[in-house]
Motif scaffolding. Structure first.
Motif, PDB file in Angstrom:
ATOM      1  N   PRO A 267      53.861  45.376  60.153  1.00 50.89           N
ATOM      2  CA  PRO A 267      53.441  43.980  59.947  1.00 50.89           C
ATOM      3  C   PRO A 267      54.657  43.080  59.765  1.00 50.89           C
ATOM      4  N   ILE A 268      54.414  41.776  59.765  1.00 51.17           N
ATOM      5  CA  ILE A 268      55.522  40.833  59.544  1.00 51.17           C
ATOM      6  C   ILE A 268      55.862  40.776  58.056  1.00 51.17           C
ATOM      7  N   LEU A 269      54.834  40.621  57.224  1.00 49.32           N
ATOM      8  CA  LEU A 269      55.021  40.528  55.776  1.00 49.32           C
ATOM      9  C   LEU A 269      53.980  41.384  55.067  1.00 49.32           C
ATOM     10  N   LYS A 270      54.300  41.757  53.848  1.00 50.54           N
ATOM     11  CA  LYS A 270      53.333  42.408  52.969  1.00 50.54           C
ATOM     12  C   LYS A 270      53.181  41.540  51.724  1.00 50.54           C
ATOM     13  N   LEU A 271      51.930  41.181  51.419  1.00 50.14           N
ATOM     14  CA  LEU A 271      51.638  40.340  50.262  1.00 50.14           C
ATOM     15  C   LEU A 271      50.807  41.115  49.244  1.00 50.14           C
ATOM     16  N   ALA A 272      50.897  40.698  48.003  1.00 49.47           N
ATOM     17  CA  ALA A 272      50.064  41.260  46.947  1.00 49.47           C
ATOM     18  C   ALA A 272      49.422  40.106  46.185  1.00 49.47           C
ATOM     19  N   ASP A 273      48.098  40.168  46.064  1.00 45.44           N
ATOM     20  CA  ASP A 273      47.357  39.159  45.325  1.00 45.44           C
ATOM     21  C   ASP A 273      47.380  39.540  43.847  1.00 45.44           C
ATOM     22  N   ILE A 274      48.192  38.837  43.053  1.00 47.32           N
ATOM     23  CA  ILE A 274      48.287  39.147  41.621  1.00 47.32           C
ATOM     24  C   ILE A 274      47.786  37.997  40.753  1.00 47.32           C
ATOM     25  N   GLY A 275      47.078  37.048  41.368  1.00 46.53           N
ATOM     26  CA  GLY A 275      46.459  35.973  40.591  1.00 46.53           C
ATOM     27  C   GLY A 275      45.416  36.542  39.645  1.00 46.53           C
ATOM     28  N   THR A 276      44.751  37.602  40.080  1.00 43.75           N
ATOM     29  CA  THR A 276      43.867  38.405  39.239  1.00 43.75           C
ATOM     30  C   THR A 276      44.253  39.854  39.465  1.00 43.75           C
ATOM     31  N   LEU A 277      44.477  40.584  38.395  1.00 40.74           N
ATOM     32  CA  LEU A 277      44.918  41.974  38.491  1.00 40.74           C
ATOM     33  C   LEU A 277      43.754  42.919  38.246  1.00 40.74           C
ATOM     34  N   HIS A 278      43.846  44.094  38.844  1.00 40.87           N
ATOM     35  CA  HIS A 278      42.887  45.163  38.579  1.00 40.87           C
ATOM     36  C   HIS A 278      43.522  46.174  37.633  1.00 40.87           C
TER      37      HIS A 278
ATOM     38  N   ASP B  33      34.050  63.145  37.599  1.00 36.81           N
ATOM     39  CA  ASP B  33      34.924  64.178  38.135  1.00 36.81           C
ATOM     40  C   ASP B  33      34.763  65.400  37.233  1.00 36.81           C
ATOM     41  N   ALA B  34      33.993  66.379  37.697  1.00 30.31           N
ATOM     42  CA  ALA B  34      33.676  67.540  36.865  1.00 30.31           C
ATOM     43  C   ALA B  34      34.912  68.352  36.525  1.00 30.31           C
ATOM     44  N   ALA B  35      35.883  68.398  37.430  1.00 31.00           N
ATOM     45  CA  ALA B  35      37.080  69.222  37.207  1.00 31.00           C
ATOM     46  C   ALA B  35      37.879  68.728  36.008  1.00 31.00           C
ATOM     47  N   SER B  36      38.027  67.391  35.886  1.00 33.60           N
ATOM     48  CA  SER B  36      38.820  66.844  34.788  1.00 33.60           C
ATOM     49  C   SER B  36      37.966  66.295  33.653  1.00 33.60           C
ATOM     50  N   GLY B  37      36.652  66.211  33.873  1.00 37.49           N
ATOM     51  CA  GLY B  37      35.782  65.670  32.847  1.00 37.49           C
ATOM     52  C   GLY B  37      36.022  64.208  32.579  1.00 37.49           C
ATOM     53  N   THR B  38      36.233  63.442  33.655  1.00 40.42           N
ATOM     54  CA  THR B  38      36.535  62.019  33.513  1.00 40.42           C
ATOM     55  C   THR B  38      35.689  61.188  34.474  1.00 40.42           C
ATOM     56  N   PHE B  39      35.712  59.900  34.249  1.00 40.11           N
ATOM     57  CA  PHE B  39      35.100  58.950  35.179  1.00 40.11           C
ATOM     58  C   PHE B  39      36.001  57.716  35.242  1.00 40.11           C
ATOM     59  N   GLY B  40      35.892  56.970  36.339  1.00 42.19           N
ATOM     60  CA  GLY B  40      36.770  55.825  36.561  1.00 42.19           C
ATOM     61  C   GLY B  40      36.170  54.520  36.081  1.00 42.19           C
ATOM     62  N   VAL B  41      37.061  53.625  35.679  1.00 41.86           N
ATOM     63  CA  VAL B  41      36.671  52.289  35.234  1.00 41.86           C
ATOM     64  C   VAL B  41      37.655  51.286  35.826  1.00 41.86           C
ATOM     65  N   ARG B  42      37.131  50.160  36.268  1.00 42.32           N
ATOM     66  CA  ARG B  42      37.982  49.067  36.755  1.00 42.32           C
ATOM     67  C   ARG B  42      37.704  47.816  35.940  1.00 42.32           C
ATOM     68  N   LEU B  43      38.794  47.167  35.539  1.00 44.95           N
ATOM     69  CA  LEU B  43      38.694  45.914  34.806  1.00 44.95           C
ATOM     70  C   LEU B  43      39.458  44.841  35.564  1.00 44.95           C
ATOM     71  N   GLU B  44      39.080  43.595  35.346  1.00 45.98           N
ATOM     72  CA  GLU B  44      39.801  42.461  35.931  1.00 45.98           C
ATOM     73  C   GLU B  44      40.578  41.754  34.838  1.00 45.98           C
ATOM     74  N   LEU B  45      41.853  41.527  35.126  1.00 46.10           N
ATOM     75  CA  LEU B  45      42.757  40.890  34.170  1.00 46.10           C
ATOM     76  C   LEU B  45      43.274  39.585  34.771  1.00 46.10           C
ATOM     77  N   PRO B  46      42.826  38.430  34.269  1.00 38.27           N
ATOM     78  CA  PRO B  46      43.301  37.146  34.821  1.00 38.27           C
ATOM     79  C   PRO B  46      44.808  37.013  34.649  1.00 38.27           C
ATOM     80  N   ASN B  47      45.452  36.481  35.702  1.00 43.76           N
ATOM     81  CA  ASN B  47      46.908  36.308  35.676  1.00 43.76           C
ATOM     82  C   ASN B  47      47.271  35.007  36.392  1.00 43.76           C
ATOM     83  N   PRO B  48      46.727  33.874  35.920  1.00 43.64           N
ATOM     84  CA  PRO B  48      46.895  32.609  36.659  1.00 43.64           C
ATOM     85  C   PRO B  48      48.340  32.150  36.793  1.00 43.64           C
TER      86      PRO B  48
END
Length: 289
Positions: A186-197, A240-255
């Protein structure tokens, strides 16, 4: 001495019993909400790249300009054709003349001064003039559509940012060919960090103690530091039975774009004192695109 030691032990035991249960802290990873690879919609020579690695960008900001001399000339030519009035005015004049001629012949034919054939010829001339006028208007409409098409092609020669964020990397430079068929560069790589995961893996003990919309504190690692409120957006329903875990996603505002992405953090979860999950979510997940 024995009495004093006994008194101190009782005091510590009393304070511990009265203290509220501490919130458990679990490893997490702060990631960009979106990673974008900027490419050209059409092949062309890069005229100028307006940003560089580390620059902050706003949605709609011009990032790259491709050479567009040919496309600009074609669009200008189509615009001129779309505004030409000559054929339409000529057609209108012919229709007016043919109409008047037919009206006169029709009156004369009614008084038997001219033949019926002359009247029919005048009527045919009138209809042909009307058809030519319609054709001239159709040609102008086609020119307008062609101008719109070429204008869109010209617009694609200017690449704008789709997100608010930062430039992660610049892969090409002015003078190089932007090939829309080459998906590797690609020409450029951007990251949207106005709101973080914030991605975290939690033990199964924490399941049922989280709800979408709940606010939790995130503690970025040093040297960033601090405590920031984040909102739960996703709670995985598949464990995830192997590790006994589950995933969580949160949104963190970063204006203000103060917080960087790609750093480790701790997620404070009140009422959960289970084991700490050492593997951060970023090790198992690919940042959303």
């Amino acid at each position: 001495m024995t009495h004093r030691r006994h008194h101190t032990t009782l005091l510590v035991a009393t304070l511990l019993a009265a203290a509220p249960a501490l919130a458990g802290e679990f490893d997490c990873m702060i990631e960009p909400r979106k990673a974008v690879e900027v490419r050209a919609a059409s092949e062309g020579l890069i005229e100028k790249i307006w940003v560089d690695r580390g620059d902050t960008v706003k949605a709609g900001q011009v990032l790259v300009t491709l050479d567009s001399g040919v496309e600009r000339a074609a669009a200008e030519s189509a615009r001129y054709r779309a505004t030409m009035q000559g054929k339409i005015r000529t057609g209108e004049s012919r229709v007016e003349f043919a109409t008047q001629k037919y009206i006169r012949r029709d009156k004369l034919a009614g008084q038997s001064f001219v033949s019926q054939q002359d009247r029919d010829e005048a009527l045919t001339e009138k209809r042909l003039a009307e058809s030519e006028l319609v054709e001239a208007r159709d040609d102008r409409r086609l020119s307008e559509l062609e101008y719109r098409r070429l204008s869109e092609q010209l617009r694609l020669r200017t690449i704008k940012s789709p997100v608010d964020g930062v430039v992660v990397d610049r892969m090409l430079h002015a003078g190089e060919l932007a090939d829309n068929r080459d998906l590797r560069k690609p020409i450029l790589k951007l990251a949207d960090i106005g709101t973080l995961h914030v991605e975290a893996l939690l033990p199964i003990d924490a399941y049922g103690k989280l709800a979408v919309g709940q606010s939790l504190e995130v503690l970025p690692e040093n040297p960033v530091g601090g405590r920031y409120p984040a909102t739960v957006k996703v709670v995985d329903r598949v464990m995830d039975a192997a590790s006994g875990t589950f995933g969580v996603r949160l949104e963190l505002p970063n204006p203000s774009l103060k917080l960087p992405a790609g750093i480790r953090c701790k997620l404070s979860l009140p009422g959960v004192t289970g084991r700490t999950v050492l593997a951060p979510a970023g090790a198992h997940r690919t940042p959303p695109r």
